[in-house]
Design an enzyme around this catalytic site. Structure first.
Site, PDB file in Angstrom:
ATOM      1  N   GLU A  80       0.830  -1.202   0.000  1.00 54.00           N
ATOM      2  CA  GLU A  80       0.000   0.000   0.000  1.00 54.00           C
ATOM      3  C   GLU A  80       0.866   1.253   0.000  1.00 54.00           C
ATOM      4  O   GLU A  80       1.814   1.353   0.792  1.00 54.00           O
ATOM      5  CB  GLU A  80      -0.904   0.035   1.243  1.00 54.00           C
ATOM      6  N   CYS A  81       0.556   2.203  -0.849  1.00 50.24           N
ATOM      7  CA  CYS A  81       1.137   3.538  -0.840  1.00 50.24           C
ATOM      8  C   CYS A  81       2.669   3.474  -0.821  1.00 50.24           C
ATOM      9  O   CYS A  81       3.297   3.131  -1.813  1.00 50.24           O
ATOM     10  CB  CYS A  81       0.569   4.338   0.326  1.00 50.24           C
ATOM     11  N   GLY A  82       3.303   3.790   0.300  1.00 47.41           N
ATOM     12  CA  GLY A  82       4.757   3.751   0.371  1.00 47.41           C
ATOM     13  C   GLY A  82       5.317   2.379   0.067  1.00 47.41           C
ATOM     14  O   GLY A  82       6.384   2.244  -0.545  1.00 47.41           O
ATOM     15  N   GLY A 125      -0.910  -0.844  -4.765  1.00 46.75           N
ATOM     16  CA  GLY A 125      -1.454   0.433  -5.214  1.00 46.75           C
ATOM     17  C   GLY A 125      -1.420   1.458  -4.098  1.00 46.75           C
ATOM     18  O   GLY A 125      -1.045   1.160  -2.961  1.00 46.75           O
TER      19      GLY A 125
END
Length: 497
Positions: free
Chosen positions: A348-350, A447
């Site tokens: 996720e994200c980072g 994502g």
């Protein structure tokens, strides 16, 4: 066999600390109050308080935990009212609950209503509210603010006020005026002092791990709160909260029939200064399905934990530690070989950008200098993915300054406004008990969206099932196959998968 929801009632003493706006001192005061009440409970032989944060915030719960209380999120976008009450009761378990609001008390999803606000959460939980007011730049005008917040809605539930950033002398003067002219109890005040100020960075406060003096600051705050807050009155207000109804099997209803089998599943969760954004509820849900969570540090450890059957790379601030992350070559090798070798992975994200930086996923990224696609979104699978079947949805929240050339297209994210965009890289879905050895498909979901697993528990079930399939496949590979996972990883990487 499906469990039947059983309604129950319980008595949970509770208070919410809310404010007129962000940066009023809610987190500072909440953490200090947690520390004081935790030590008081310990002295009296009682259970320590628990904590909650309204909204999708990751950092404030870290401060709650640092102060002595485990913390969970309460968010009415992620869960309907009944589930929200059940979540609250599940974690409170009858102990004193201290809830920190989000933004301003009445600020929610839009300017048209209070939906999603701390005010809404207070009413869902029938929770008394203490208003934290920044008194640094006003005098009698504070009276209008307090009166307005208390009386604008008849069900505001505001029972008291705490003044922040005010001298003791001014606070005493204001106490008499507030109680005489508004008729609301002033429960304490806090002076503005540099030695216990908690600094901010983009997207909120710095994490506790980033502030090397956070323990000293919390100790100073604890002393100030003990001296200047009416602790007994605060507890009296908390005890005045009525009984609350809930469904008593929020997590148990999600247990699959494979729980005994999945007790051996081990999920490695990246947890350090670079990767630290996780909803407690997500990890607890995975545990309730039989998985074992093992934390590791991409910054400091040499490799993934032995026996890893799945990997969860959460968000955080990896952009602050690029040199340290990429100097850890043994960890990079471990993660790349494992993910390319079929290890089921959520990024996720980072964590998503980290995999792109390692070359596991295609794409280049950069800091845009502004928030990208900030806010709540519903994520809908465009096709059968690793963790959601086509058409299934899960709730999420995005907040990031970086963006990438390859966001993925296996899902569609839709905001409450109707705005939508393509996102997520995911492998195909599989119901098979065991995947064929050396499948040419990565077992990955990656994502920007931070997902809330309780909004669709099939997501977590499928992740645990994928881990179980991987474990079985790995056993087959070790006993029957001559092609090693390392060679398979190299082949997949050369194909750009």
């Amino acid at each position: 066999m499906q469990n039947i929801a059983m309604s129950a009632f319980t008595k949970i003493p509770r208070i919410m600390l809310a404010s007129a706006s962000s940066a009023s001192g809610k987190t500072t005061i909440t953490a200090a109050l947690i520390k004081v009440l935790s030590k008081k409970a310990e002295r009296e032989g009682k259970s320590k308080p628990c904590a909650f944060k309204c909204g999708p915030d990751f950092i404030d719960p870290m401060f709650h935990k640092k102060a002595g209380a485990e913390s969970a999120n309460l968010d009415s976008f992620f869960l309907p009212k009944e589930k929200l009450r059940s979540l609250f009761c599940h974690y409170a378990k009858g102990s004193l609950a201290i809830i920190e609001g989000a933004m301003g008390f009445y600020d929610g999803f839009s300017q048209k209503s209070e939906s999603g606000s701390a005010f809404e959460i207070a009413n869902i939980l029938d929770c008394p509210v203490i208003l934290v007011v920044d008194a640094s730049k006003s005098s009698r005008s504070i009276l209008a603010l307090i009166s307005g917040f208390k009386n604008w809605k008849s069900n505001s539930k505001i029972e008291g006020v705490i003044l922040n950033n005010i001298s003791k002398m001014r606070a005493q003067e204001m106490k008499d005026v507030i109680e005489n002219e508004i008729g609301i109890k002033m429960l304490g005040s806090l002076e503005k002092k540099a030695q216990y100020a908690i600094e901010s960075r983009h997207l909120g406060l710095m994490t506790p791990e980033s502030d090397g003096e956070v323990d000293e600051k919390l100790s100073l705050l604890e002393k100030e709160v003990e001296e200047s807050f009416d602790i007994e009155k605060i507890l009296e207000i908390a005890q005045s909260a009525s009984e609350i109804s809930f469904e008593d099997n929020l997590f148990t209803e999600f247990l699959g029939e494979n729980k005994t089998e999945t007790k051996k599943i081990q999920i490695a969760v990246a947890k350090d200064e670079a990767f630290c954004f996780y909803y407690r509820e997500n990890l607890d849900l995975l545990c309730s399905m039989g998985a074992k969570i093992v934390e590791f540090s991409p910054l400091k450890d040499e490799k993934l934990p032995d026996g890893t059957d799945a990997l969860y790379l959460g968000g955080g601030y990896p952009e602050l530690f690029p040199e340290k992350l990429f100097e850890n070559t043994t960890m990079i090798k471990s993660i790349k070989n494992s993910v390319l070798g079929g290890l089921p992975t959520i990024a996720e994200c980072g964590g998503f950008l980290y995999l792109q930086a390692l070359g596991v996923l295609k794409g280049t990224f950069k800091n845009t200098g502004k928030l990208c696609r900030f806010g709540y979104a519903t994520i809908k699978a465009n096709n059968d993915t690793l963790l959601l079947k086509e058409g299934q949805e899960i709730k999420a929240h995005e907040f990031h300054y970086f963006d990438t050339s390859e966001n993925g297209s296996d899902c569609t994210a839709t905001k409450m406004s109707g705005k939508s965009w393509q996102c997520v890289h995911s492998s195909p879905f599989s119901d098979e008990a065991a995947l064929p050895p050396f499948s040419e498909t990565l077992n990955i979901w990656a994502g920007f969206p931070h997902l809330y697993f309780l909004s669709n528990t099939d997501f977590a079930k499928n992740f645990v099932s994928a881990a179980l399939r991987f474990q079985k496949q790995r056993t087959i590979v070790r006993t029957k196959c001559s092609v090693c996972p390392k060679k398979r990883a190299m082949r997949l990487q050369s194909q750009g998968k």
